[in-house]
Write a protein that holds these residues in place. Structure first.
Motif, PDB file in Angstrom:
ATOM      1  N   ARG A 363       0.815  -1.206   0.000  1.00 59.63           N
ATOM      2  CA  ARG A 363       0.000   0.000   0.000  1.00 59.63           C
ATOM      3  C   ARG A 363       0.852   1.261   0.000  1.00 59.63           C
ATOM      4  O   ARG A 363       0.467   2.276  -0.595  1.00 59.63           O
ATOM      5  CB  ARG A 363      -0.927  -0.022   1.219  1.00 59.63           C
ATOM      6  N   ALA A 364       1.997   1.209   0.661  1.00 61.46           N
ATOM      7  CA  ALA A 364       2.882   2.376   0.669  1.00 61.46           C
ATOM      8  C   ALA A 364       3.409   2.663  -0.731  1.00 61.46           C
ATOM      9  O   ALA A 364       3.527   3.825  -1.137  1.00 61.46           O
ATOM     10  CB  ALA A 364       4.040   2.146   1.647  1.00 61.46           C
ATOM     11  N   LEU A 369       3.133   6.220  -5.737  1.00 60.38           N
ATOM     12  CA  LEU A 369       2.763   6.427  -7.140  1.00 60.38           C
ATOM     13  C   LEU A 369       1.657   7.475  -7.261  1.00 60.38           C
ATOM     14  O   LEU A 369       1.708   8.358  -8.137  1.00 60.38           O
ATOM     15  CB  LEU A 369       2.313   5.105  -7.760  1.00 60.38           C
ATOM     16  N   GLU A 370       0.680   7.382  -6.403  1.00 59.96           N
ATOM     17  CA  GLU A 370      -0.407   8.355  -6.447  1.00 59.96           C
ATOM     18  C   GLU A 370       0.071   9.742  -6.033  1.00 59.96           C
ATOM     19  O   GLU A 370      -0.474  10.757  -6.499  1.00 59.96           O
ATOM     20  CB  GLU A 370      -1.540   7.885  -5.546  1.00 59.96           C
ATOM     21  N   GLY A 371       1.090   9.815  -5.170  1.00 56.04           N
ATOM     22  CA  GLY A 371       1.662  11.112  -4.835  1.00 56.04           C
ATOM     23  C   GLY A 371       2.320  11.775  -6.027  1.00 56.04           C
ATOM     24  O   GLY A 371       2.185  12.996  -6.237  1.00 56.04           O
ATOM     25  N   VAL A 372       3.037  11.008  -6.828  1.00 56.86           N
ATOM     26  CA  VAL A 372       3.620  11.548  -8.058  1.00 56.86           C
ATOM     27  C   VAL A 372       2.516  11.998  -9.005  1.00 56.86           C
ATOM     28  O   VAL A 372       2.605  13.056  -9.649  1.00 56.86           O
ATOM     29  CB  VAL A 372       4.530  10.487  -8.723  1.00 56.86           C
ATOM     30  N   TYR A 373       1.451  11.217  -9.084  1.00 60.85           N
ATOM     31  CA  TYR A 373       0.339  11.552  -9.977  1.00 60.85           C
ATOM     32  C   TYR A 373      -0.314  12.867  -9.550  1.00 60.85           C
ATOM     33  O   TYR A 373      -0.607  13.731 -10.393  1.00 60.85           O
ATOM     34  CB  TYR A 373      -0.672  10.414  -9.955  1.00 60.85           C
ATOM     35  N   SER A 374      -0.530  13.029  -8.249  1.00 57.60           N
ATOM     36  CA  SER A 374      -1.169  14.257  -7.763  1.00 57.60           C
ATOM     37  C   SER A 374      -0.299  15.479  -8.033  1.00 57.60           C
ATOM     38  O   SER A 374      -0.811  16.545  -8.398  1.00 57.60           O
ATOM     39  CB  SER A 374      -1.465  14.127  -6.266  1.00 57.60           C
TER      40      SER A 374
END
Length: 951
Positions: A363-364, A369-374
């Protein structure tokens, strides 16, 4: 006559000329585009921005997607644009409004089960492999002449002879394409040796899909399926001593075991003392009934006749009896050690397979990955600000950044009665606008547009005849002082672009930390702070960080504790038999001492078993798997140590053992790998040294590590760039201190008032305006504070960068020292292990064959027995502690080695490249291919292939 005809026919197309445009706007703007269109649009823009910022080979990304892998636990099989509603809390739903009524609602939250299918495939592959030879304790009979006669354990893989894989300047940078990670042959059952065998390269798990995958995700495997077919019949032990003890209640001379012939009134050894409180069963106790676990081929005190003077045993007999103290215990039941049924068949994963599960289910990792996307989404928004922005509609509300080109009139229907103020009114007004706006780099705002207004006067003479008014406005506004200039206008875009670079770098650093966290479970020290211990420097992790290697060594410690319990059980049995010997000098005090240590050994076994089970559950959670999943870790990484412990036990059973063979036995433990940084060996200073005081070149080694870290650390690169960000803010805030001078120009071409043609623009019907706005910088208190704060922030950032660089130097120097200390401690631990083996062996011989004396011989024997018993117990505890210490120090060295590579910044950010170089003996090729369940050394398949070619 021609004029009336023209009045009837000519105005018709002009009267309704705006109708097609109006109809297109009504039908086109209301529904809009689909959810999928906007989602894919965002994915495309984000991917372009991310790949643009990840072109540098030091943090390159070959693929990027936030879609979960199909085999992950959090994979969603439903449409992401229209997911079904999850189950709601009934009490909360009953006490709150329900504005939405979902068409589909799940009864339980959606959860993927593809990882179970992967585990099943690995389990089938493991069961199809050839069974390895049994390597349990005491499986190989002892032979004379020391360790050469002992069944030779498999030699542990030694350190790689190649230079350090993370040496800066060797080969191309990671991800550059010129450097290929070392490949290991993938061993298959049907693979032919020779030139036909090909090497494979790691594949990216984010895009990996199984061939011929099932369309329907299978349900989770029931717990009952983990039991074997013959679960009703417990498996018989293969140890001869166990079967003999369970089936025989008397010895060969028909006397109760542990009782001398003719002395039937004495308590048998196998029964507990009635004066002591009965002990409850201990988990994993190798001998719960205190049975004699010694090799049945070895002699027992009741079957040996003392041949020494005055009824004492000779030195040869004492050496033979000391072998009785080394019990042969059954192999460790790994399922029972994990708290599962002893006859179950849980999933067993190797280190590479566990790493694969972590990459898919962590999950981390997905959060990063979602942090880079945001962060990339913010970049797409800033880039859009400088692109041409189109608008169209009936009185639209969303204006481009440059604003509307002209005035926006509302669409409305007005009705007033005759006696209302203004008289009778009944009019329908329809306004359509379209245009484009663009923000320039200098701050100028350019807007072009088309506006049309159609008014139907329903109370006029001709209500069907509308009045049409159209315009083509163009406007341009340019600020010259405050709010103008590239430094101010491009600041938001510049900061967003740089933030994305920072985030991509942090993601690459997270991948380095993720490798170490999954394998070793380490924590990261936050640079520039006095506190640390976080799992990752980037945060956003709520799962524990245990690591595969600590879990495996926790189980290895349980195995050592079982041997310790079995030893003290054997010692109690042996002392109970020797207490009746006239020459032994043993009393009930020595028996109680042995029993006391047996109780403590069992307590240690229970505590270490609990520690192992807790760490195993935490490791499952770290992998993203449910803690109740029946999964255990493979012990092939620990097997070299187990083989050494078994060979030591076999040596102790040998009545003709030689103390000179101990260095050879202890020397078979795994060797430590050296680390080379900037051409300097981290362990070369102390190689071959006994005093470890040759440190003339130590400072040069530390400086080399610091120089390399300052060049390769990605977070330090970000800190340097953020100092430049703080400097830019000084000029940006200074711009707000200036006055205002804005110049605006507007020009529009109109249609004549008498025309009903919406496109009949007339060159003589134009309007032009020049607007000038000016303001003196008199009210600037808030701006003054912001400007002063920007200067303070810049100075603070300068000090922060100095602090971070100094903290990095301290951290690197400490990392190198810790690794060197771990290497020195490892060598000392090997010496301590050898000494404890010698001391334990000699202490028992002194008990069995005490020194002869004259007067007061009985008192001397009793004192000597008491002293030697204390020594024997202490030496046994020291021996067990030395074995555990040696394992722990090796584990600490691996943690220090991986932490040094991570902290210095040279650890490859590609997970499989780093894994194959850090642990080449554990790498089996692509993780989703075959051969990953083979627990043999990676050199074994290659050796078999070479032998087949030679034949």
């Amino acid at each position: 006559m021609a004029e009336p005809r023209s009045k009837k026919t000519a105005p018709i197309p002009y009267r309704f000329g705006a109708a097609p445009a109006l109809l297109a706007l009504l039908l086109g703007t209301q529904p809009g585009c689909t959810r999928e269109f906007f989602r894919e649009w965002a994915n495309q823009d984000v991917s372009e921005a991310v790949f643009e910022k990840s072109r540098d080979p030091r943090w390159r990304l070959d693929t990027f997607s936030i879609e979960p892998p199909a085999m992950s636990r959090f994979a969603d099989p439903y449409d992401p644009d229209f997911p079904p509603a999850p189950p709601d809390d009934h009490a909360t739903a009953a006490m709150s409004p329900v504005p939405q009524s979902p068409d589909n609602q799940l009864m339980i939250p959606a959860e993927g089960t593809g990882y179970i299918e992967m585990l099943e495939r690995w389990q089938q592959e493991r069961e199809s492999l050839p069974k390895p030879p049994k390597r349990g304790n005491g499986a190989n009979p002892a032979q004379p002449n020391g360790p050469e006669g002992v069944g030779q354990p498999a030699a542990p893989p030694g350190p790689s002879q190649t230079p350090s894989p993370f040496l800066p300047g060797t080969g191309a940078p990671p991800g550059a394409g010129a450097t290929t990670p070392p490949q290991a042959s993938t061993w298959k059952l049907d693979q032919k040796a020779g030139a036909e065998s090909r090497k494979t390269t790691p594949i990216l798990l984010a895009d990996a899909r199984t061939v011929g995958a099932k369309k329907v995700i299978p349900p989770p495997r029931p717990a009952s399926s983990f039991a074997t077919a013959n679960a009703e019949q417990p498996k018989r032990s293969q140890d001869g001593a166990v079967r003999k003890t369970a089936q025989q209640a008397v010895d060969a001379d028909n006397s109760v075991r542990g009782v001398s012939p003719g002395d039937s009134q004495k308590k048998p050894t196998g029964q507990p003392d009635s004066n002591l409180t009965p002990v409850s069963p201990v988990p994993l106790d190798p001998n719960p009934n205190e049975r004699d676990m010694a090799d049945p081929n070895l002699a027992r005190p009741g079957q040996m006749t003392p041949e020494g003077p005055k009824g004492a045993f000779t030195q040869e007999q004492a050496a033979e009896l000391s072998g009785v103290l080394v019990p042969s215990i059954p192999d460790l039941n790994e399922a029972a050690a994990a708290g599962l049924p002893s006859n179950s068949n849980p999933y067993k994963v190797t280190m590479q397979q566990a790493f694969t599960l972590a990459l898919i289910n962590s999950r981390a990792y997905q959060s990063q990955l979602e942090g880079v996307y945001s962060t990339a989404l913010a970049v797409t928004l800033q880039r859009f600000q400088f692109q041409p922005q189109f608008y169209a509609g009936l009185s639209p509300q969303t204006a481009p950044l440059a604003g509307f080109a002209g005035a926006i009139t509302p669409n409305r229907f007005n009705y007033q009665t005759r006696f209302s103020p203004g008289g009778q009114v009944s009019a329908l007004q329809i306004s359509e606008v379209a245009g484009v706006g663009k923000l320039l780099n200098s701050g100028g705002q350019l807007a072009l547009g088309f506006a049309n207004q159609v008014v139907f006067n329903l109370v006029g003479k001709n209500p069907i005849q509308p009045s049409v008014q159209s315009s083509l406005p163009i406007s341009f506004v340019q600020p010259f002082l405050r709010g103008g200039g590239r430094a101010v206008i491009l600041e938001a875009l510049t900061q967003a672009e740089r933030n994305l670079v920072y985030q991509v770098r942090l993601f690459a650093k997270f991948r380095q930390e993720f490798i170490v966290a999954v394998l070793m479970g380490s924590t990261v020290q936050s640079l520039g702070t006095t506190f640390g211990g976080t799992a990752f420097s980037t945060g956003s992790n709520s799962d524990p960080t245990t690591g595969f290697i600590p879990v495996a060594f926790n189980l290895a410690q349980v195995s050592i504790d079982r041997r310790n319990v079995a030893y003290f059980e054997q010692l109690v049995n042996l002392y109970t038999q020797l207490i009746d010997g006239e020459a032994s000098g043993l009393t009930q005090l020595q028996v109680d001492q042995a029993r006391s240590n047996l109780v403590r050994a069992r307590q240690t076994l229970v505590q270490d078993t609990l520690t192992y089970r807790f760490s195993l559950d935490q490791f499952k959670q770290q992998l993203g798997l449910p803690p109740d999943l029946p999964l255990i870790c493979d012990l092939s990484l620990v097997q070299p140590f187990v083989d050494v412990w078994d060979s030591i036990d076999d040596w102790q059973r040998d009545p003709k053992r030689d103390l000179k063979d101990l260095p050879t036995l202890v020397g078979k433990v795994p060797q430590l790998e050296d680390v080379v940084i900037d051409g300097r060996s981290m362990l070369g200073l102390y190689k071959g040294s006994t005093t470890y005081s040759e440190e003339e070149e130590l400072e040069d080694v530390l400086q080399a590590g610091v120089r390399t870290a300052l060049e390769y650390r990605l977070d330090v690169m970000n800190q340097r760039a953020q100092l430049y960000d703080a400097w830019r803010q000084i000029r940006v805030q200074a711009n707000s201190l200036k006055g205002i001078l804005n110049v605006g120009v507007t020009n529009q071409v109109l249609t004549p008032p008498t025309s009903t043609n919406p496109f009949g623009f007339f060159s003589q019907a134009t309007q032009f305006s020049l607007v000038l706005n000016a303001e003196l910088p008199l009210i600037r208190l808030a701006e003054r504070n912001n400007f002063r704060g920007a200067i303070v922030s810049y100075e603070r950032q300068r000090r922060n960068l100095q602090n971070i660089e100094d903290s990095l130097k301290v951290q690197l120097r400490q990392d190198i020292r810790q690794m060197q200390v771990a290497a020195i401690t490892y060598e000392i631990a090997k010496q301590s292990l050898e000494l404890n083996i010698r001391l334990k062996d000699q202490a028992f011989e002194q008990i069995i064959a005490p020194p002869q004396g004259g007067t007061g011989q009985g008192l001397a024997q009793s004192a000597n027995a008491a002293t030697q018993t204390t020594n024997l117990i202490n030496f046994q505890q020291s021996l067990i502690q030395a074995e555990g210490t040696l394992q722990n120090v090796w584990q600490n060295f691996q943690l220090a080695r991986l932490s040094l590579y991570r902290d210095i910044g040279t650890l490859p950010y590609d997970e499989w490249e780093a894994f194959s170089e850090l642990f080449p003996a554990e790498y089996r090729g692509p993780s989703l291919g075959t051969g990953t369940s083979d627990t043999r050394s990676a050199r074994a398949p290659a050796a078999e292939a070479a032998a087949a070619v030679a034949r």
